[in-house]
Scaffold this active site. Sequence first.
Site, PDB file in Angstrom:
ATOM      1  N   SER A   1       2.793  -1.716   4.335  1.00  0.00           N
ATOM      2  CA  SER A   1       2.264  -0.493   4.921  1.00  0.00           C
ATOM      3  C   SER A   1       1.981   0.539   3.833  1.00  0.00           C
ATOM      4  CB  SER A   1       3.218   0.044   5.990  1.00  0.00           C
ATOM      5  OG  SER A   1       2.634   1.112   6.693  1.00  0.00           O
ATOM      6  N   HIS A   2       2.516   1.754   3.999  1.00  0.00           N
ATOM      7  CA  HIS A   2       2.229   2.851   3.081  1.00  0.00           C
ATOM      8  C   HIS A   2       3.196   2.901   1.904  1.00  0.00           C
ATOM      9  CE1 HIS A   2       5.473   4.124   5.610  1.00  0.00           C
ATOM     10  NE2 HIS A   2       5.696   5.174   4.859  1.00  0.00           N
TER      11      HIS A   2
ATOM     12  N   ASP B   1      -3.955   4.343   5.543  1.00  0.00           N
ATOM     13  CA  ASP B   1      -3.025   3.782   4.566  1.00  0.00           C
ATOM     14  C   ASP B   1      -3.508   2.388   4.143  1.00  0.00           C
ATOM     15  OD1 ASP B   1      -2.461   2.601   7.033  1.00  0.00           O
ATOM     16  OD2 ASP B   1      -0.357   2.294   6.539  1.00  0.00           O
TER      17      ASP B   1
ATOM     18  N   ASP C   1      -3.346   0.879   9.479  1.00  0.00           N
ATOM     19  CA  ASP C   1      -2.804   1.082  10.821  1.00  0.00           C
ATOM     20  C   ASP C   1      -2.383   2.531  11.048  1.00  0.00           C
ATOM     21  OD1 ASP C   1      -0.500   1.126   9.254  1.00  0.00           O
ATOM     22  OD2 ASP C   1       0.642  -0.216  10.553  1.00  0.00           O
ATOM     23  N   ARG C   2      -2.485   3.372  10.020  1.00  0.00           N
ATOM     24  CA  ARG C   2      -2.147   4.789  10.160  1.00  0.00           C
ATOM     25  C   ARG C   2      -3.376   5.651   9.906  1.00  0.00           C
ATOM     26  NH1 ARG C   2       3.978   5.879   8.293  1.00  0.00           N
ATOM     27  NH2 ARG C   2       4.826   3.804   8.673  1.00  0.00           N
TER      28      ARG C   2
ATOM     29  N   GLU D   1       2.935   7.118  17.855  1.00  0.00           N
ATOM     30  CA  GLU D   1       4.224   7.384  17.236  1.00  0.00           C
ATOM     31  C   GLU D   1       4.048   8.367  16.091  1.00  0.00           C
ATOM     32  OE1 GLU D   1       5.755   3.560  16.145  1.00  0.00           O
ATOM     33  OE2 GLU D   1       4.389   3.322  14.461  1.00  0.00           O
TER      34      GLU D   1
ATOM     35  N   SER E   1       4.791   8.724  13.128  1.00  0.00           N
ATOM     36  CA  SER E   1       4.459   8.320  11.764  1.00  0.00           C
ATOM     37  C   SER E   1       2.981   7.989  11.616  1.00  0.00           C
ATOM     38  CB  SER E   1       5.320   7.127  11.347  1.00  0.00           C
ATOM     39  OG  SER E   1       5.164   6.048  12.247  1.00  0.00           O
TER      40      SER E   1
END
Length: 545
Positions: free
Chosen positions: A147-148, A305, A309-310, A390, A392
């Site tokens: 992820s990030h 990211d 997904d963000r 969510e 985040s």
Amino acid sequence: MAVHELAGTKVRKEDYIDLQAIAAAYANTHPDVSDPHQQVRFGTSGHRGQAGNGSFTADHVAAIAQAVCNFRKQFGAEGPLFVGEDTHYLSKLAYETVLGVLAANGVTAYVDSENDFVPTPSVSRAILRYNDCRSEKLADGLIITPSHNPPEHGGIKYNPITGGPAESDITKAIEAEANRLLAGHNAEVKSMSYEDAKNSQWVVPYDYKGLYVAELESIIDMDAIRGANLRIMVNALGGSGMNYWHKISEQYHIPIDFVNDTYDPQFTFMNYDHDGKVRMDCSSAYVMSAVTQSKDKYDLILANDPDYDRFGIVSGAQGMISANAYLTVASHYLMTHRNFAGRGIAKTVVTTDMLARSAAMLGIPCYEVPVGFKYFGSLYTEGKIAFSGEESAGGSFVAKDGSVWTTDKDGMIMCLLAAEIKAVTGKSPIDYYNDLCEKLGRPYTMRSDAPATLEEKDQISSLTESDVTEKTLCGSEIKAVLSKSPYGDFAIGGVKIATDDGWVAARPSGTEDLYKLYAESFVSQEQAAALLEEGKALISKALAK
């Protein structure tokens, strides 16, 4: 939260990661499975670690891939397996390991037809697309991403036939099997070289990007965006979806300016995050500070990211909108501008209560679940929700016709929705949010991260209502102490303490060696800070018992 002196400044050359050292550690380090820190451990979204400390190596990845091969039939998957990867350097190395194991086990792996990276939402979309109207030979997926997390980190997660993150019973089975294989020095792992694998019948090209981009019209009003002539910049953050944005611009004739849209596994273009670490968190104002200098030139600056997904959104000259605020805007817009009658929305326990207040105003249900996008999957497939988010900076929603789009987070559609909102309403995301605050009240949120060992994280995860004996919080009566989610009665992996005008929650990070403390007040920023401090004292007292 203390801010590091380097926060928001460009990463220094001495902090660039050493690719050769990482490659050597990945290939040559063999984990000690008697050490919990070197075991396979699935957090909220897969196994993550570093090659340098022996927590993410070729052995780990091979064992996890073999465990998936051993159990995927039990999980309902006997068709192809979709493989995604982001732009972390370890992802490239792990991708080669995964293909070698899948091919040796006779599992058909669908890889990008252009040898490009594949974002998390594109894998989720591919699984659902493939499995639609099928009852046998169903597909699943592996996504190689931390992820990030910082550039030296690696990660891998499994998405079963539902298309979203695997639920706990599946991840526990994979975790246990992978650790069993590691304990036997991977003697039972089948593998072949990457060169042999990619040239075998088991590795099949798939047009991830073309199919995903073509289907965007089913979920986003692309005509409205094109017709609004918005000034848009995309900060691609060197991530897996950077070429998706280029294809979106070309295919839908939407002018976009780009920055950081080339592959750089050292992430040398990055700015330091709040704590002085290099972290590709597109929702961080410090990470985004380099591009926010140009905010006056654009209606929107959009970012994702590394695995896309963000989301991160700069609302033009007004600056960056927080993830919680944008989730409130997105959910309200969708529920008032789409025909989603009979459906509600969903949020995690540490996401702003503005979502619940907005849902109540609209007369729709709001389902509150533990942290982890896996808890939203069944709500989508059962037709209960049209949107989930969510704090985040993760969210997704259904297509215009109500069909499920993804069961994992999708940062690209969340960014595109910001452009649709501006195009359709004429309001920036911040203006839209301010209008909602006039009706619902304005929340003040704060978060604090603190280092935590595995043992301390386990302690925090085990907290229950009986561990909190106080009756008041910041002078207000405590109305609820939760260790289970309001919807589903799932363990939340921590504790949430609520009053009439605010709440505080503590939970261990599922991705880093931290525990997180969240607070939200509908009174003032000062009360939010007080909630954070008193909450921290309550948690420390509970842990000391």
